[in-house]
Scaffold this motif. Structure first.
Motif, mmCIF file in Angstrom:
data_model
loop_
_atom_site.group_PDB
_atom_site.id
_atom_site.type_symbol
_atom_site.label_atom_id
_atom_site.label_comp_id
_atom_site.label_asym_id
_atom_site.label_seq_id
_atom_site.Cartn_x
_atom_site.Cartn_y
_atom_site.Cartn_z
ATOM 1 N N ILE A 1 -72.119 22.831 53.457
ATOM 2 C CA ILE A 1 -73.149 21.956 52.868
ATOM 3 C C ILE A 1 -72.568 21.158 51.699
ATOM 4 O O ILE A 1 -72.740 19.935 51.619
ATOM 5 N N VAL A 2 -71.864 21.841 50.789
ATOM 6 C CA VAL A 2 -71.291 21.162 49.626
ATOM 7 C C VAL A 2 -70.244 20.147 50.071
ATOM 8 O O VAL A 2 -70.204 19.017 49.564
ATOM 9 N N MET B 1 -71.635 32.341 52.302
ATOM 10 C CA MET B 1 -70.672 31.530 51.590
ATOM 11 C C MET B 1 -70.188 30.355 52.453
ATOM 12 O O MET B 1 -70.093 29.243 51.967
ATOM 13 N N GLU B 2 -69.876 30.604 53.719
ATOM 14 C CA GLU B 2 -69.387 29.527 54.605
ATOM 15 C C GLU B 2 -70.424 28.422 54.768
ATOM 16 O O GLU B 2 -70.057 27.245 54.834
ATOM 17 N N ASP B 3 -71.710 28.794 54.843
ATOM 18 C CA ASP B 3 -72.765 27.782 54.937
ATOM 19 C C ASP B 3 -72.769 26.890 53.699
ATOM 20 O O ASP B 3 -72.880 25.667 53.801
ATOM 21 N N SER B 4 -72.624 27.510 52.520
ATOM 22 C CA SER B 4 -72.598 26.754 51.268
ATOM 23 C C SER B 4 -71.391 25.823 51.229
ATOM 24 O O SER B 4 -71.494 24.676 50.779
ATOM 25 N N LEU C 1 -68.627 20.373 38.316
ATOM 26 C CA LEU C 1 -67.901 19.106 38.361
ATOM 27 C C LEU C 1 -66.569 19.211 37.612
ATOM 28 O O LEU C 1 -65.558 18.645 38.060
ATOM 29 N N GLU C 2 -66.549 19.943 36.497
ATOM 30 C CA GLU C 2 -65.287 20.162 35.779
ATOM 31 C C GLU C 2 -64.292 20.924 36.659
ATOM 32 O O GLU C 2 -63.104 20.613 36.681
ATOM 33 N N SER C 3 -64.791 21.892 37.388
ATOM 34 C CA SER C 3 -63.947 22.660 38.309
ATOM 35 C C SER C 3 -63.379 21.753 39.401
ATOM 36 O O SER C 3 -62.211 21.855 39.768
ATOM 37 N N LEU C 4 -64.206 20.866 39.911
ATOM 38 C CA LEU C 4 -63.777 19.920 40.932
ATOM 39 C C LEU C 4 -62.681 19.000 40.385
ATOM 40 O O LEU C 4 -61.648 18.799 41.028
ATOM 41 N N VAL C 5 -62.891 18.461 39.194
ATOM 42 C CA VAL C 5 -61.900 17.580 38.573
ATOM 43 C C VAL C 5 -60.587 18.338 38.358
ATOM 44 O O VAL C 5 -59.505 17.810 38.646
ATOM 45 N N HIS C 6 -60.668 19.566 37.888
ATOM 46 C CA HIS C 6 -59.471 20.379 37.658
ATOM 47 C C HIS C 6 -58.712 20.596 38.974
ATOM 48 O O HIS C 6 -57.486 20.456 39.020
ATOM 49 N N PHE C 7 -59.429 20.903 40.045
ATOM 50 C CA PHE C 7 -58.809 21.089 41.356
ATOM 51 C C PHE C 7 -58.092 19.810 41.802
ATOM 52 O O PHE C 7 -56.939 19.850 42.248
ATOM 53 N N THR D 1 -70.077 18.491 52.909
ATOM 54 C CA THR D 1 -70.780 17.353 53.500
ATOM 55 C C THR D 1 -71.407 16.482 52.412
ATOM 56 O O THR D 1 -71.307 15.246 52.453
ATOM 57 N N LEU D 2 -72.030 17.113 51.430
ATOM 58 C CA LEU D 2 -72.666 16.359 50.343
ATOM 59 C C LEU D 2 -71.633 15.590 49.511
ATOM 60 O O LEU D 2 -71.861 14.431 49.155
ATOM 61 N N LEU D 3 -70.508 16.218 49.214
ATOM 62 C CA LEU D 3 -69.469 15.532 48.443
ATOM 63 C C LEU D 3 -68.904 14.332 49.192
ATOM 64 O O LEU D 3 -68.780 13.233 48.635
ATOM 65 N N VAL D 4 -68.557 14.538 50.448
ATOM 66 C CA VAL D 4 -67.990 13.445 51.252
ATOM 67 C C VAL D 4 -68.991 12.308 51.402
ATOM 68 O O VAL D 4 -68.667 11.135 51.192
ATOM 69 N N ASN D 5 -70.228 12.652 51.742
ATOM 70 C CA ASN D 5 -71.263 11.621 51.907
ATOM 71 C C ASN D 5 -71.528 10.884 50.598
ATOM 72 O O ASN D 5 -71.663 9.654 50.590
ATOM 73 N N SER D 6 -71.609 11.628 49.496
ATOM 74 C CA SER D 6 -71.866 11.004 48.192
ATOM 75 C C SER D 6 -70.744 10.040 47.830
ATOM 76 O O SER D 6 -70.994 8.893 47.435
ATOM 77 N N PHE D 7 -69.519 10.491 47.954
ATOM 78 C CA PHE D 7 -68.368 9.650 47.621
ATOM 79 C C PHE D 7 -68.383 8.362 48.442
ATOM 80 O O PHE D 7 -68.274 7.260 47.898
ATOM 81 N N ASN D 8 -68.535 8.498 49.747
ATOM 82 C CA ASN D 8 -68.521 7.327 50.627
ATOM 83 C C ASN D 8 -69.695 6.390 50.353
ATOM 84 O O ASN D 8 -69.527 5.165 50.322
#
Length: 158
Positions: free
Chosen positions: A7-8, A1-4, A134-140, A10-17
């Motif tokens: 990874i997620v 779980m910690e690896d995921s 993505l809906e979960s992310l928006v809700h958070f 890093t991907l979110l931050v990199n994608s956003f930037n």
């Protein structure tokens, strides 16, 4: 779980930037180089059918006062027209000009192309998992925004 999680994250931050950087770069080199990314996002929030100042501010997650500065610049640059809605001076309607609609269409095309690429190669059930994530992310994010707004309100009240 910690690896995921790592990874997620890093991907979110990199994608956003990278998305923000790409949008800024495209703006600088494209036909709308006079626009800032903030102005482009305001155009995106107004959409082709137009919106009131309040609706646009809400969509952007900012105050009407903050939006006013951006809209003043967009009116001056002839991307937006501001008018009273139904004769009520308190309800300010925002409408995109021909120039504003073209900027909206080009930006919308970029987003649609990006999403198509993201969905490419995924099965329909994987689309649903991505949508739910993505809906979960928006809700958070909305929960966190509400928490911090309430906290700021309480601090200012003291």
């Amino acid at each position: 779980m910690e690896d995921s999680i790592e990874i997620v994250n890093t991907l979110l931050v990199n994608s956003f930037n990278k998305i923000l950087t790409l949008e800024k770069d495209v703006l600088k080199e494209g036909p709308f180089s006079e626009l800032t990314i903030t102005e482009l996002h305001a155009i995106e929030a107004i959409e082709l059918k137009g919106k009131t100042m309040t609706e646009t501010a809400h969509k952007l997650g900012i105050t009407v006062g903050s939006l006013t500065v951006t809209i003043n610049r967009l009116v001056k640059k002839e991307y937006v027209v501001r008018s009273d809605k139904e004769g009520d001076r308190r309800l300010v309607q925002l409408t995109l000009t021909k120039k504003g609609k073209l900027a909206w269409r080009l930006h919308d095309h970029f987003h649609r192309h990006m999403v198509r690429r993201m969905l490419q190669g995924l099965k329909e059930e994987e689309h649903q998992v991505l949508i739910q994530s993505l809906e979960s992310l928006v809700h958070f994010v909305e929960e966190q925004q509400a928490y911090f707004k309430a906290k700021q309100f309480e601090e200012n009240k003291l």
